[in-house]
Scaffold this motif. Structure first.
Motif, PDB file in Angstrom:
ATOM      1  N   ALA A   1      -1.717 -24.376 -31.318  1.00 40.19           N
ATOM      2  CA  ALA A   1      -1.621 -24.213 -32.769  1.00 40.19           C
ATOM      3  C   ALA A   1      -0.599 -25.166 -33.375  1.00 40.19           C
ATOM      4  CB  ALA A   1      -1.253 -22.769 -33.114  1.00 40.19           C
ATOM      5  N   GLU A   2       0.313 -25.684 -32.551  1.00 43.93           N
ATOM      6  CA  GLU A   2       1.308 -26.640 -33.017  1.00 43.93           C
ATOM      7  C   GLU A   2       1.042 -28.056 -32.514  1.00 43.93           C
ATOM      8  OE1 GLU A   2       3.430 -25.997 -35.262  1.00 43.93           O
ATOM      9  OE2 GLU A   2       3.218 -23.813 -35.281  1.00 43.93           O
ATOM     10  N   SER A   3       0.526 -28.168 -31.286  1.00 44.38           N
ATOM     11  CA  SER A   3       0.345 -29.494 -30.693  1.00 44.38           C
ATOM     12  C   SER A   3      -0.655 -29.448 -29.546  1.00 44.38           C
ATOM     13  CB  SER A   3       1.695 -30.012 -30.174  1.00 44.38           C
ATOM     14  OG  SER A   3       1.522 -31.116 -29.310  1.00 44.38           O
ATOM     15  N   GLY A   4      -1.735 -30.211 -29.691  1.00 46.61           N
ATOM     16  CA  GLY A   4      -2.689 -30.324 -28.599  1.00 46.61           C
ATOM     17  C   GLY A   4      -2.064 -30.976 -27.381  1.00 46.61           C
ATOM     18  N   GLY A   5      -1.177 -31.961 -27.604  1.00 47.23           N
ATOM     19  CA  GLY A   5      -0.528 -32.644 -26.494  1.00 47.23           C
ATOM     20  C   GLY A   5       0.374 -31.732 -25.700  1.00 47.23           C
ATOM     21  N   ALA A   6       1.132 -30.872 -26.392  1.00 53.64           N
ATOM     22  CA  ALA A   6       2.013 -29.928 -25.709  1.00 53.64           C
ATOM     23  C   ALA A   6       1.203 -28.918 -24.905  1.00 53.64           C
ATOM     24  CB  ALA A   6       2.906 -29.212 -26.716  1.00 53.64           C
TER      25      ALA A   6
ATOM     26  N   GLU B   1      -2.779 -24.066 -41.834  1.00 56.76           N
ATOM     27  CA  GLU B   1      -2.381 -25.125 -42.763  1.00 56.76           C
ATOM     28  C   GLU B   1      -3.278 -25.137 -43.999  1.00 56.76           C
ATOM     29  OE1 GLU B   1       0.285 -27.475 -42.514  1.00 56.76           O
ATOM     30  OE2 GLU B   1       0.850 -25.912 -41.081  1.00 56.76           O
ATOM     31  N   ALA B   2      -4.574 -24.965 -43.776  1.00 55.70           N
ATOM     32  CA  ALA B   2      -5.525 -24.988 -44.893  1.00 55.70           C
ATOM     33  C   ALA B   2      -5.300 -23.812 -45.838  1.00 55.70           C
ATOM     34  CB  ALA B   2      -6.954 -24.966 -44.355  1.00 55.70           C
TER      35      ALA B   2
ATOM     36  N   ILE C   1      -9.299 -30.130 -47.434  1.00 54.49           N
ATOM     37  CA  ILE C   1      -8.572 -29.346 -48.426  1.00 54.49           C
ATOM     38  C   ILE C   1      -7.257 -30.022 -48.802  1.00 54.49           C
ATOM     39  CG2 ILE C   1      -7.308 -27.169 -48.754  1.00 54.49           C
ATOM     40  CD1 ILE C   1      -9.616 -25.775 -47.289  1.00 54.49           C
ATOM     41  N   TYR C   2      -6.631 -30.687 -47.847  1.00 53.38           N
ATOM     42  CA  TYR C   2      -5.400 -31.419 -48.123  1.00 53.38           C
ATOM     43  C   TYR C   2      -5.656 -32.687 -48.934  1.00 53.38           C
ATOM     44  CZ  TYR C   2      -1.504 -29.082 -45.835  1.00 53.38           C
ATOM     45  OH  TYR C   2      -0.488 -28.223 -45.530  1.00 53.38           O
TER      46      TYR C   2
ATOM     47  N   LYS D   1       0.462 -32.861 -40.214  1.00 53.43           N
ATOM     48  CA  LYS D   1       0.003 -31.956 -39.149  1.00 53.43           C
ATOM     49  C   LYS D   1      -1.516 -31.858 -39.114  1.00 53.43           C
ATOM     50  CE  LYS D   1       0.508 -27.345 -37.192  1.00 53.43           C
ATOM     51  NZ  LYS D   1       1.161 -26.013 -37.258  1.00 53.43           N
ATOM     52  N   VAL D   2      -2.154 -31.757 -40.281  1.00 54.23           N
ATOM     53  CA  VAL D   2      -3.608 -31.608 -40.277  1.00 54.23           C
ATOM     54  C   VAL D   2      -4.288 -32.870 -39.745  1.00 54.23           C
ATOM     55  CG1 VAL D   2      -3.741 -29.842 -42.078  1.00 54.23           C
ATOM     56  CG2 VAL D   2      -3.707 -32.254 -42.735  1.00 54.23           C
ATOM     57  N   GLU D   3      -3.706 -34.023 -40.020  1.00 51.30           N
ATOM     58  CA  GLU D   3      -4.270 -35.270 -39.497  1.00 51.30           C
ATOM     59  C   GLU D   3      -4.143 -35.301 -37.977  1.00 51.30           C
ATOM     60  OE1 GLU D   3      -3.910 -39.432 -38.005  1.00 51.30           O
ATOM     61  OE2 GLU D   3      -2.286 -37.969 -38.216  1.00 51.30           O
TER      62      GLU D   3
END
Length: 377
Positions: A77-82, A257-258, A334-335, A345-347
């Protein structure tokens, strides 16, 4: 339906706190530098949050696949990489456990604590989803093995201390016998590592690895020589559900975020969420996130009950990946122009989401697995 135990609920709260503090602040750094996944593994090991699905007899927490799905969602939910960095470490531990058992106990315990960081070197340029077509060899040379071949998309390859490598020690390409699992030092002479510049899940150390007469001891083989294929496939099929968890996390993070943006932003005298098309789309997205999580948790629950829930894991992975791509795109929309800004973050989640449809078995591979199940009925 599933119900979380008190222990798993407490674990979820700890991982969520870690994700919403440390990972949230660190995610942008990982994405911008394409580095840093080792910190996640080390941190979680030191905090006693790793090894959630590894049995206590091997130094793990023994909380099962349900806890693994929860952990990958929370970080995702915060980072795909993490989250991918966490997934890789657990993937490696599962491989060591499935193939090596007691003989790999010390390495598994070290991995649970984050003292060793493992890369998983399985996929090859010419093999892809067809794992049985790999060509890397480890041929005997006295008391040593000479490893030659190539691996692509080797997660954690650029910062690992050890590599879990699938190589052929005998037989021909395509044979299920003669396949061995090796655990080698990442700094072994003859091992070349080149970090890849992926569009998403950045910072997870995904690399191209070339073995050029890399010389390792024969005791680098984990478990019985030539008998790793079945155990490796089983471990990888189970780990697929953890990737569904990452995708659920990305979808949830994008939706959060949305929703925040739609409530805060006003256009034409009212909040965006009060614009019917936006409100309805967000409601639809919320339902889809819940459905993806339910599919993922159902597969995890069945695995924890000792069931062979491979079709369920494929359904979860396919649907969660599809939903993550769809909802991250909605959040970006939406952003508006702000969402297009590099580093938002959404990007970042939008780029992470595309990886979900390809890594750990493409969407098409998941559909193939489900279709096989239907043919048996």
């Amino acid at each position: 339906m599933y119900e979380l135990s008190k222990e798993v609920e407490e674990y979820q709260a700890k991982v969520r706190e870690y994700s919403q503090t440390v990972v949230k602040d660190y995610a942008k750094h990982m994405d911008e530098t394409n580095d840093g996944g080792e910190k996640i593994v080390q941190d979680m090991g030191q905090r006693g949050l790793l090894g959630m699905k590894i049995p206590p007899s091997f130094g793990g927490l023994g909380l099962g696949e349900t806890a693994f799905a929860i952990a990958t969602e929370e970080l995702g939910a915060e980072s795909g990489g993490a989250s991918h960095s966490l997934h890789t470490q657990l993937n490696a531990l599962q491989l060591l456990l499935s193939v090596g058992g007691d003989s790999a106990k010390d390495w598994i315990e070290a991995g649970n604590k984050g003292k060793e960081i493992y890369a998983v070197a399985l996929t090859e340029p010419a093999a892809g989803s067809d794992l049985g077509a790999f060509q890397t060899t480890a041929k005997p040379d006295g008391n040593e093995l000479l490893i030659n071949g190539e691996k692509i998309f080797t997660s954690a390859g650029s910062f690992s201390t050890k590599m879990v490598v699938l190589a052929r020690t005998s037989g021909n390409v395509g044979d299920k016998q003669g396949v061995s699992l090796l655990l080698i030092d990442s700094k072994t002479p003859g091992v070349e590592v080149h970090k890849l510049d992926l569009m998403g899940i950045r910072g997870a150390g995904v690399s191209y690895v070339k073995f050029n007469n890399a010389r390792v001891p024969k005791d680098s083989i984990i478990g019985k020589e030539g008998d790793a294929y079945k155990g490796a496939i089983k471990a990888l099929m189970v780990s697929r559900n953890g990737y569904a968890g990452i995708a659920v996390g990305i979808a949830r993070g994008s939706l959060d975020e949305a929703v925040n943006r739609a409530n805060a932003r006003k256009q034409f005298g009212k909040a965006l969420i009060d614009q019917e098309w936006i409100g309805f789309n967000l409601a639809d997205a919320f339902i889809k996130v819940e459905a993806a999580r339910l599919l993922t948790m159902r597969a995890a629950y069945l695995f924890d009950k000792g069931k062979e829930a491979l079709s369920e894991a494929s359904m979860a992975k396919y649907y969660a990946a599809t939903v993550s791509a769809e909802i991250s795109r909605l959040a970006l929309h939406i952003y508006g122009g702000h969402g297009l800004t590099r580093g938002s973050k959404v990007e970042r989640l939008y780029r992470d989401s595309k990886v979900m449809e390809i890594a750990e078995g493409t969407n098409e591979m998941q559909l193939m697995g489900v279709s096989r199940m239907l043919r048996k009925q």
